[in-house]
Each structure stands twice: as C-alpha cells, then as structure tokens.
Design an enzyme around this catalytic site. Structure first.
Site, PDB file in Angstrom:
ATOM      1  N   SER A 269       0.817  -1.217   0.000  1.00 15.27           N
ATOM      2  CA  SER A 269       0.000   0.000   0.000  1.00 15.27           C
ATOM      3  C   SER A 269       0.850   1.266   0.000  1.00 15.27           C
ATOM      4  O   SER A 269       1.932   1.318   0.588  1.00 15.27           O
ATOM      5  CB  SER A 269      -0.891   0.028   1.245  1.00 15.27           C
TER       6      SER A 269
ATOM      7  N   GLU B  33      -1.502 -14.829   1.352  1.00  8.36           N
ATOM      8  CA  GLU B  33      -1.854 -13.903   2.414  1.00  8.36           C
ATOM      9  C   GLU B  33      -3.326 -14.036   2.793  1.00  8.36           C
ATOM     10  O   GLU B  33      -3.712 -13.758   3.920  1.00  8.36           O
ATOM     11  CB  GLU B  33      -1.554 -12.467   1.945  1.00  8.36           C
TER      12      GLU B  33
HETATM   13  C1  LIG Z   1      -4.561  -3.225  10.345  1.00  7.94           C
HETATM   14  C2  LIG Z   1      -4.092  -3.038   8.943  1.00  7.94           C
HETATM   15  C3  LIG Z   1      -2.864  -3.545   8.571  1.00  7.94           C
HETATM   16  C4  LIG Z   1      -2.382  -3.345   7.285  1.00  7.94           C
HETATM   17  N1  LIG Z   1      -1.141  -3.830   6.968  1.00  7.94           N
HETATM   18  C5  LIG Z   1      -0.640  -3.594   5.723  1.00  7.94           C
HETATM   19  C6  LIG Z   1       0.691  -4.009   5.398  1.00  7.94           C
HETATM   20  O1  LIG Z   1       1.396  -4.593   6.227  1.00  7.94           O
HETATM   21  N2  LIG Z   1       1.172  -3.715   4.177  1.00  7.94           N
HETATM   22  C7  LIG Z   1       0.422  -3.089   3.230  1.00  7.94           C
HETATM   23  O2  LIG Z   1       0.894  -2.899   2.115  1.00  7.94           O
HETATM   24  N3  LIG Z   1      -0.853  -2.672   3.500  1.00  7.94           N
HETATM   25  C8  LIG Z   1      -1.389  -2.905   4.731  1.00  7.94           C
HETATM   26  N4  LIG Z   1      -2.672  -2.485   5.025  1.00  7.94           N
HETATM   27  C9  LIG Z   1      -3.409  -1.709   4.041  1.00  7.94           C
HETATM   28  C10 LIG Z   1      -4.570  -2.431   3.390  1.00  7.94           C
HETATM   29  O3  LIG Z   1      -4.130  -3.358   2.440  1.00  7.94           O
HETATM   30  C11 LIG Z   1      -5.464  -1.356   2.774  1.00  7.94           C
HETATM   31  O4  LIG Z   1      -6.049  -0.654   3.856  1.00  7.94           O
HETATM   32  C12 LIG Z   1      -6.548  -1.876   1.889  1.00  7.94           C
HETATM   33  O5  LIG Z   1      -6.025  -2.486   0.734  1.00  7.94           O
HETATM   34  C13 LIG Z   1      -7.521  -0.767   1.475  1.00  7.94           C
HETATM   35  O6  LIG Z   1      -6.876   0.372   0.999  1.00  7.94           O
HETATM   36  P1  LIG Z   1      -7.222   1.811   1.616  1.00  7.94           P
HETATM   37  O7  LIG Z   1      -7.096   1.739   3.079  1.00  7.94           O
HETATM   38  O8  LIG Z   1      -6.413   2.790   0.883  1.00  7.94           O
HETATM   39  O9  LIG Z   1      -8.771   2.053   1.299  1.00  7.94           O
HETATM   40  P2  LIG Z   1      -9.420   2.492  -0.078  1.00  7.94           P
HETATM   41  O10 LIG Z   1      -8.891   1.657  -1.182  1.00  7.94           O
HETATM   42  O11 LIG Z   1      -9.345   3.953  -0.225  1.00  7.94           O
HETATM   43  O12 LIG Z   1     -10.923   2.054   0.179  1.00  7.94           O
HETATM   44  C14 LIG Z   1     -11.824   2.728   1.054  1.00  7.94           C
HETATM   45  C15 LIG Z   1     -13.192   2.053   0.913  1.00  7.94           C
HETATM   46  O13 LIG Z   1     -13.627   2.136  -0.460  1.00  7.94           O
HETATM   47  C16 LIG Z   1     -13.890   0.843  -0.957  1.00  7.94           C
HETATM   48  N5  LIG Z   1     -13.505   0.738  -2.348  1.00  7.94           N
HETATM   49  C17 LIG Z   1     -12.314   1.022  -2.906  1.00  7.94           C
HETATM   50  N6  LIG Z   1     -12.320   0.721  -4.210  1.00  7.94           N
HETATM   51  C18 LIG Z   1     -13.552   0.207  -4.483  1.00  7.94           C
HETATM   52  C19 LIG Z   1     -14.182  -0.308  -5.646  1.00  7.94           C
HETATM   53  N7  LIG Z   1     -13.539  -0.404  -6.815  1.00  7.94           N
HETATM   54  N8  LIG Z   1     -15.449  -0.749  -5.544  1.00  7.94           N
HETATM   55  C20 LIG Z   1     -16.105  -0.681  -4.355  1.00  7.94           C
HETATM   56  N9  LIG Z   1     -15.575  -0.219  -3.231  1.00  7.94           N
HETATM   57  C21 LIG Z   1     -14.307   0.225  -3.290  1.00  7.94           C
HETATM   58  C22 LIG Z   1     -13.029  -0.083  -0.111  1.00  7.94           C
HETATM   59  O14 LIG Z   1     -13.537  -1.407  -0.133  1.00  7.94           O
HETATM   60  C23 LIG Z   1     -13.138   0.561   1.247  1.00  7.94           C
HETATM   61  O15 LIG Z   1     -14.335   0.166   1.840  1.00  7.94           O
HETATM   62  C24 LIG Z   1      -3.162  -2.662   6.325  1.00  7.94           C
HETATM   63  C25 LIG Z   1      -4.411  -2.176   6.689  1.00  7.94           C
HETATM   64  C26 LIG Z   1      -4.875  -2.348   7.977  1.00  7.94           C
HETATM   65  C27 LIG Z   1      -6.205  -1.786   8.335  1.00  7.94           C
END
Ligand SMILES: Cc1cc2nc3c(=O)[nH]c(=O)nc-3n(C[C@H](O)[C@H](O)[C@H](O)COP(=O)(O)OP(=O)(O)OC[C@H]3O[C@@H](n4cnc5c(N)ncnc54)[C@H](O)[C@@H]3O)c2cc1C
Lengths: 358, 322
Positions: free
Chosen positions: A112, A227
């Site tokens: 991310s 994963e």
């Molecule tokens: C506790 C925790 C640990 C983590 N650890 C890691 C890690 O070690 N390494 C790493 O790389 N990442 C990590 N992450 C990140 C995680 O992979 C991302 O939070 C996740 O992929 C979502 O990205 P975002 O938070 O940017 O949300 P966004 O992508 O901005 O999404 C926000 C909301 O919009 C929805 N949304 C987005 N796109 C769409 C779509 N096309 N259609 C419908 N709905 C949509 C999502 O489902 C979500 O509900 C971690 C996250 C958490 C919470």
C-alpha cells in the site's frame, strides 16, 4: 504444540490473546523457531524442516486458537520466506531465510501507498537502474511491523512511464539500508502496529530484484493468495468466544447457549472450508476463488463476534472482567478485519468475477 | 469422485431434472423404484447399493437442487434404518404416544409423503427408533409451506419393531444436503437472471451492488455445502451428533441471506407463481424448521460446549472435524 503454547503464552492480560497474529513477541518467535515450528515446509538447506503443508496448517491453527503472540514472525513465515524461496536470488535466500526459520528475522509487506490502496496497480514508488544497482524512491504506508522487521518486500514501478499492472517488480529491501525511514502510525486503540515507510534513494544490489523484472504483478497476485487463505482470517476473535463459553457456564441461559452454538457452528464450518483450501494448495492447485470466499466469510464472522457478544452480555467493555476487556479490545480492532489483506468490497468483486458477473 | 459415484450422480441428476418440482408419487415414483435408488444406503447383502454417506450426500443435494417433489431422500433414510429393500418407507419427525411391549399407541407426525407409503420409521419416545406399518392406522394429510405432503398417522395398539439409529438426526443431515443443493440452484438461477435482464441499458450483472449481493450469496451457499460435506464425512466415520447440529445451524443461516438476495435481484418476476424460483425458496423456508430448527439444534450443540468449558472448545472442535 499445546504444551509449548501453555509454557510460553502469558495469560495475565487477556487482551493479548485476541488477534494474536498481530501481537509480536520475539522471545516466543525464537522459541517456536527453536522447536522447528517456523518455515516448516521450507528446504532444510535454508533452515526449514521439509514438513508437509498440512502439518504446518495444523500448527498454525493451534497457535491462533490459543491466542499465541505470533505477530513478529507471522508475515515472514506466511509469505515472505516462501516468496524468496520461489523467486529470490541465491544470495538473498541465503541471507534471509535461515534467520526467518529460526524466528529471528522478521518481514513486512510493502504494497500500500498513500494513493494506492484497493487500487494497488497505481503504485508510484519507483526503482531505476544505475549501473549494477537499483535505486528506490517513494513511500509505503500501513506497513504492519515495519518497526520490528529486518526486511521488506516492496512492489514498485521498475519501468519508467509504465501504467497500471505493467512494469512492476518486487524488491527485497533491508530495513536498515540507508534512506529507509520508518514512522509510526498510531491506531485508534492507541496501539502501534503499522507505519509509514519512506524510501529515499535506497541503493540495492542487482540481486535485490525478486523474480523477473516487470513480472511483479503476477508474483504479487500469487503472494496475496498465500496472504488471504490462512486460518488467521477467521480466528481473530476466538479469544472472545472462549471468554463467552466460560461466562455462559457461570451464568447459564438459553440465549447464551444459542449464541455459543451459533459461533461454534460457524467456526466449525469455516475450519472445514479453510482446511479444504489448504489441502488444495498442498496438492499444487490454486483455489483462489475459494480462498477469497473463506477470507470474506471469515472476516465478516470475526468482525461480527464482538457486537453479538456485546448484545448478549451485560459487561463493561472497559473491564475489569476478562470478558469485558477482550470484548472492548476487539470491538475497537474489528473494523480493520475487513480492510487488511484486501477489503470486503474488493474480495466480493473477485468472487463476482468468479461467478461470471464481470 | 470415482467412476461409480460419477455414474450415480449423473443418473440422479437426469432423473431428478426430468421429474422436478411438479412430480407426483403416482407419476414419478416408479422411475425411482425401478433403479432401486431408495436402497442407496442399504447394505448390498440386504438388497441395497451399499452406498456411503458421501454418496448419499450427492443424491440428497441433487434432490434439493432440482426441488424434486418425490420422497427420494426420506425413502433412502427409512430403508437404511429399517434395513428393508421392499416397499417405500418414510420418516416421521415427531412421535407422541407409548410403547407397551411390542405395541404402540399414539401419533406420528411430520411424515413426508405418508400417503401410499408402506412403512414409517419414527423416533422412539425413549430413544432409538421404531417402525410401524403405514396401514396400521389412520392417515391425516397435510402440506408444508412449499406444498410438500406432511402427514400424520394415528395408531391404536399397533405392532412395532425397534430399530437402531437416530432418524431425526439423519433426516436433519439429509435436509442440510437438500438445502445446500437448493441454495446452489437458487444462486445459479439468480446469476443467470441478472446476466439476461437489462435495465438502464445494461445487464443487471454489470451493477456493482448486484455483483456484491450475489458474491455474498455465493459465500453462504459454499458454507452450506461445506457444512453438509463435513457432516456426511463424520457420518461415514461413525456417528455425528455434533456435526449434524453444527451443519443444520449453519445451513439454516445461509437460507436467510440466500433467499432474500435471490428474491431481491429477481424483482417482481421472482414473486410470481409461474417463475421457477419459489419451488426452491419455499422449500428452503420449510426445511429450515423441519427436523430441528435453530432453537433445537442450538441446545444440542451449545449445551455440551458450555458444560465442557473454554479449555475443551478447540480440542473438541478439531476432534469433530478429524
Ligand atoms: C490493520 C491493517 C494492517 C495493514 N497492513 C498492511 C501491510 O502490512 N502492508 C500493506 O501494504 N498494506 C497494509 N494495510 C493496508 C490495506 O491493504 C489497505 O487498507 C486496503 O487495501 C484498502 O486500501 P485503503 O485503506 O487505501 O482504502 P481504499 O482503497 O481507499 O478504500 C476505502 C473504501 O472504499 C472501498 N472501495 C475502494 N475501491 C472500491 C471499488 N472499486 N469498488 C467498491 N468499493 C471500493 C473499499 O472497499 C473501502 O471500503 C493494512 C491495513 C490495515 C487496516
């Protein structure tokens, strides 16, 4: 297994038994490593134990169900070690994998970025070639355990001007390399699990490229399969189920018995589904769709448990009752269960594609 | 699946598809009896197929998938318990009355397709099972909400034989398998429909809300199928009181999500008599109560877990699933 856990797991603070795969405890990781319970399926030449994937699966289940603090080595054992063994340069395998199997080397996942969450293909961190070296520039975020980890595998854009999932590659980055800066991000419980990681002109040898240049997207998709398919995706709230069982024993009622039964039926079913995925992986199949279903069902289940228990029991979620402490802790953590490792909506999109809807 | 199972599955699939939800015992049963499918679980030396519980699961699931209006499932379970290869048996859900010596007086109810049956297997009031000749009493006919016959037999001082086994639990397992099949059929119908029906200039399947709904449904259907398989495998190892309880509870949950989403994506057409969704969904709603609803199976499963305490939970669960 059960004896080892009983010996090492500290039950003084019941909150530490919840979501145990995110609780780091290097001493416990080293004890597991010494007992041959990390890198169980890896080759002996790299410190592994050449056990079957199903033996490993049973060990993982036992650890998670007991709430053991396996967070320090979890990522290395689950995906980074396997990824390096499959795609890594010999030098990198020799450097990292034996320490991982010993429970001494920990890893973090660099996927991310601030503008690449669900839309992972929009990563912007770059790698450019300078002579024999690669130079990495950019930023990763939400990086779990970056502050304990010795190594990160990052997905970056290695072809200037490439778009979407083309031109991406994976690199092994030592966390102590010059130019790597880790800054904590404090979560809503006040805990420190994830971080921002800044990568400024980080210079890496040619051997740091994992696998084939430009093949990063395909490799990362396979990594995500690992994963997403494990038993940790439905067991994060098991500590609360256990607390509920003991509470129901002291405060017998039909409604509590019914809730315990419902949670047990769901756990039993998810275990069957998860084990069936593990079996298929062990046979060399790629049950990506089933694994996605298990994660989605499992995350929804572990997320629902705190709310169901809160509705069924009069207890203060601030404590001091152990049931209340675990409840309060999981209530606050549970929103993350359907985010980490791919959100519910993204998983359902994958399932919908499997159904022929998109 | 091995070759024999593949053949069995194809045979049942073809037969059930042909007869489907509009079959009647008069028109459809001879075809089932001709291939002696009711002897599926009966040992070969008793005149049956000697099939396993996994094979029975395949057949029961297909019976649910095709919503077949014939007592295939009940006849298979009854024959296995009574160890009979002659005549058609069925299984009562509830026994009220008394056994004195080898005579029974009372009422058997919740009997699927009692009309025209030769014998009825029922839970014994004091554990185990009994079998009564269907002609031994008076039959009151009734129907469940899906229109399937559910009858009541009242007998006075009729001869009974005692049997081993638990007809109630075995029928609950059979219903779990039927639920799993019916959910898969409902899902397939829904996926097919949203790919065809266009609104706003495109198929409904292209709307993300519809995709996400059916993805949730698919997970529920997969869970019900997995639960059915887990319980059947446990039966093959011997008995499965807790597995059947867990499986019925899990399958019952899947019905709520599955039927609601199926009707939602179908719109008004799914609410008509003519369209073929209701033979599936009405059966699912009926089967949720039959041979133990949530209240019953929750007590069966939850009681012992609470009594054993948290330290036995995981080891108990892993012992269950082997
Ligand atoms: C506790 C925790 C640990 C983590 N650890 C890691 C890690 O070690 N390494 C790493 O790389 N990442 C990590 N992450 C990140 C995680 O992979 C991302 O939070 C996740 O992929 C979502 O990205 P975002 O938070 O940017 O949300 P966004 O992508 O901005 O999404 C926000 C909301 O919009 C929805 N949304 C987005 N796109 C769409 C779509 N096309 N259609 C419908 N709905 C949509 C999502 O489902 C979500 O509900 C971690 C996250 C958490 C919470």
């Amino acid at each position: 297994m059960r004896a080892l856990v009983a010996e090492h797991v500290d039950t003084a603070d019941p909150r530490r038994l919840a979501n145990g795969w995110a609780v780091p405890d290097p001493a416990f990781s080293r004890a597991l490593g010494a007992a041959g319970l990390i890198g169980m399926t890896w080759p002996k030449a790299y410190g592994g134990h050449e056990r079957s994937p199903l033996e490993r699966y049973v060990v993982l289940e036992e650890l998670l169900a007991a709430g053991a603090p396996v967070g320090a080595h979890w990522i290395a054992d689950r995906q980074t070690g396997a990824l390096l063994l499959r795609y890594g340069h010999e030098d990198q395998k020799a450097r990292w994998v034996p320490g991982m199997a010993a429970g001494e080397i920990y890893a973090c996942i660099g996927l991310s970025e601030p503008n690449a969450g669900s839309d992972l293909a929009s990563v912007r961190t770059t790698a450019r070639r300078e002579g024999e070296e690669w130079v990495i520039d950019g930023q990763k975020v939400w990086t779990t355990n970056a502050h304990h980890a010795h190594v990160m595998i990052a997905l970056v854009r290695s072809e200037a001007g490439s778009e979407r999932n083309a031109g991406l590659s994976q690199f092994v980055i030592p966390m102590d390399a010059p130019g790597v800066t880790v800054r904590p991000i404090i979560d809503l419980t006040g805990g420190h699990d994830f971080n921002e990681v800044f990568l400024e002109s980080v210079r890496l040898p040619a051997t740091a490229l994992v696998g084939v240049e430009g093949d990063g997207w395909r490799q990362v998709t396979a990594e995500l399969s690992l994963e997403r398919s494990g038993p940790e995706r439905y067991l994060s709230s098991t500590a609360l189920v256990l607390q509920l069982i003991d509470y129901a024993r002291v405060h017998p009622s039909e409604s509590l018995t019914a809730l315990v039964a419902r949670l047990a039926a769901e756990t039993w079913t998810l275990r069957l589904m998860s084990a069936s995925v593990a079996n298929k992986i062990a046979r060399g199949e790629d049950p990506a769709l089933e694994a996605t279903m298990v994660k989605d069902l499992g995350n929804s289940f572990e997320q629902a448990i705190p709310e169901l228990v809160q509705a069924a029991v009069e207890v203060d979620p601030a404590g001091p009752e152990p049931l209340g402490l675990v409840l309060g802790h999981l209530l606050q953590l549970s929103p993350s269960f359907s985010l980490r490792g791919g959100t519910r909506e993204i998983l359902k999109g994958i399932i919908a594609r499997g159904l022929g809807l998109r | 699946m091995n070759e024999q199972q593949q053949m069995l599955s194809e045979m049942a699939d073809g037969l059930f598809a042909e007869h489907g939800p509009t079959a009647t015992v008069e028109s459809g049963w001879p075809a089932i009896a001709e291939v002696a499918l009711d002897g599926l679980l009966l040992a070969e030396d008793q005149g049956g197929f000697g099939g396993s519980w996994e094979e029975a699961l395949t057949v029961f699931r297909l019976a649910g998938y095709h919503a077949i209006a014939l007592p295939v499932v009940e006849a298979i379970v009854a024959a296995a318990l009574a160890r009979r290869s002659d005549g058609r048996g069925t299984v009562a859900a509830v026994t009220e009355g008394r056994i004195v010596g080898d005579r029974f007086s009372g009422t058997l109810s919740g009997i699927p397709w009692g009309g025209g049956a030769d014998y009825v297997v029922a839970p014994a009031p004091d554990g185990g099972a009994i079998v009564v000749a269907a002609q031994a009493g008076t039959l009151d006919t009734g129907r469940n909400i899906a229109g399937e016959p559910r009858d009541r037999l009242t007998v006075q001082d009729a001869p009974v034989a005692r049997l081993e086994g638990n007809p109630f639990a075995l029928m609950a397992l059979a219903r779990v398998a039927q639920i799993a099949g019916a959910l898969d059929a409902t899902l397939a119908l829904s996926v097919g429909y949203v790919n065809e029906r266009k609104q706003f200039g495109r198929p409904l399947a292209k709307f993300q809300a519809v995709q996400q709904a059916l993805a949730s449904f698919a997970c529920e259907a997969a869970a019900a199928n997995c639960a059915a398989m887990g319980a059947a495998q446990a039966m093959s190892r011997g008995s499965a009181p807790f597995e059947i309880a867990a499986a019925k509870l899990r399958a019952n949950r899947a019905i709520g999500t599955g039927t609601a989403l199926a009707h939602q994506v179908h719109g008004a057409i799914g609410f008509t008599e003519e369209y073929q969704l209701h033979p599936l969904t009405r059966r699912l709603w009926a089967w949720r109560s039959e041979f133990g609803g949530d209240a019953y199976w929750s007590a069966q499963l939850g009681g012992p877990i609470v009594a054993a305490g948290s330290s036995a939970f995981w080891s108990g669960l892993t012992a269950l699933t082997g």
